[in-house]
Scaffold this active site. Structure first.
Site: not given
Ligand code: NDP
Length: 325
Positions: A11, A16, A131, A159, A187
């Site tokens: 990701g 994050i 998540n 948390d 979580h």
């Molecule tokens: P973020 O970087 O904001 O968040 C990533 C994940 O962390 C989400 O599932 C988010 O959950 C979770 N999370 C856990 N704790 C927290 C917290 N306290 N606050 C916020 N988030 C938290 O997401 P983006 O959408 O900006 O980025 C996701 C990236 O992942 C994208 O670049 C996408 O392309 C990539 N991705 C990669 C994959 C892979 O490598 N195969 C597969 C799918 C996506 P929540 O959504 O509940 O906030």
């Protein structure tokens, strides 16, 4: 200098990671003397965005960052990794049910589990942030049969940190003075921030605060709803504090917690009536690169009730993804 540590991060184009990667490269996980290599994974459509982040990493000229690699292939990202942060996950789309979200992520984490199984070091330390983190981590471990279960964990440290600050403020003590805090379970809003054993300045924190109603009606729900409060205030979800918690989680595991408790999602072996195989937030103490679950606690009726609630939710999640386990 020592051999660089390889750190895989998924990701990488996300919010994050925009906070996390810079801190890893600065040395916040392995320390100020340990060179690191970043192995970044994201989806094919996110590769350009990751390259932009890599340009910024280069522009920081971090002395410890010896190499940064970008890929959309999980097996390549996890090759010889010493540590892996699983941050990427599928966000909930419009009209998507919780069950759809669970299965979309289950597919991702199944594929990533197989890749981890194939190419990561057997003693790699894994934390799942994306998540639904607990269930994603359970699927990852189930699909990596040759990789030790114990080394797959999920993050509940954010948390834990949220509860620490709220307790410190209420009691008028420093965050660092608090020990024996536990955050149990998922979580998610069913998590249980448990102050029963918490101490500070040689006393019991519940006695120092002396306000059970505040604990039940303010602390526990405020910790559980903090993510939503941040989205409302900031217009975007917490990213820097989530990255910080992932760093704390991994740093504590690698360097030890100095005898103190921290909360970590770990594979349940049936302790405290937590069903075997669930990935569940529990208090641990880390030393010598491993964690030990805190044992021998006894529970009040209130604690049992709170545990039952989060157990039920995780069992429902497990049921929803059972085909992929
Ligand atoms: P973020 O970087 O904001 O968040 C990533 C994940 O962390 C989400 O599932 C988010 O959950 C979770 N999370 C856990 N704790 C927290 C917290 N306290 N606050 C916020 N988030 C938290 O997401 P983006 O959408 O900006 O980025 C996701 C990236 O992942 C994208 O670049 C996408 O392309 C990539 N991705 C990669 C994959 C892979 O490598 N195969 C597969 C799918 C996506 P929540 O959504 O509940 O906030």
């Amino acid at each position: 200098t020592s051999t660089p540590k390889r750190i895989a991060v998924t990701g990488a184009a996300g919010q994050i990671c925009y906070a996390l990667l810079f801190r890893i490269a600065k040395g916040d996980v392995y320390g100020p003397d340990q060179p690191v290599i970043l192995q970044l994974l994201d989806l094919p459509q996110a590769q350009d965005a990751v390259r932009g982040v890599v340009m910024e990493l280069a522009d920081c000229a971090f002395p410890l960052l010896v190499e940064t690699m970008v890929t959309d292939d999980p097996a390549t990202a996890f090759r010889d990794a010493d540590a892996a942060f699983f941050v990427g996950s599928r966000p909930r789309g419009k009209g998507m049910e919780r069950r759809d979200l669970l299965s979309a992520n289950a597919e991702i984490f199944r594929a990533q589990g197989r890749a981890l199984n194939e190419t990561a070091k057997r003693d790699a330390k894994v934390v799942v942030v994306g998540n639904p983190a607990n269930t994603n981590a359970m699927i990852l471990a189930a699909n990596a049969p040759d990789f030790p279960n114990e080394n797959v964990t999920s993050m509940i440290r954010l948390d834990h940190n949220r509860a620490l600050t709220q307790l410190a403020t209420k009691a008028g003590v420093a965050v660092a003075e608090i020990d024996r805090l536990a955050v149990w379970g998922n979580h998610s809003p069913t998590m249980f921030a448990d102050w029963t054993e918490a101490t500070a300045q040689g006393g019991k924190l519940p006695d120092m605060i002396g306000d059970d109603a505040w604990y039940r009606d303010t602390l526990i729900p405020n910790v559980a709803r903090r993510g939503t409060a941040i989205i409302e205030a900031r217009g975007a979800s917490s990213a820097a504090s989530a990255a910080n918690a992932a760093i704390d989680h991994m740093h504590g595991w690698i360097h030890g917690t100095g005898g103190k408790w921290m909360s970590m999602g770990v594979h349940s072996n049936g302790e405290y009536g937590i069903p075997e195989g669930l990935m569940f937030g529990v208090p641990v103490i880390c030393a010598n690169g491993t964690y030990e679950r805190v044992e021998g606690l006894t529970f009040t009726d209130f604690q049992r009730e709170m545990m039952a609630r989060t157990i039920a939710e995780l069992e429902e999640e497990r049921e929803a993804v059972s085909a992929l386990l």
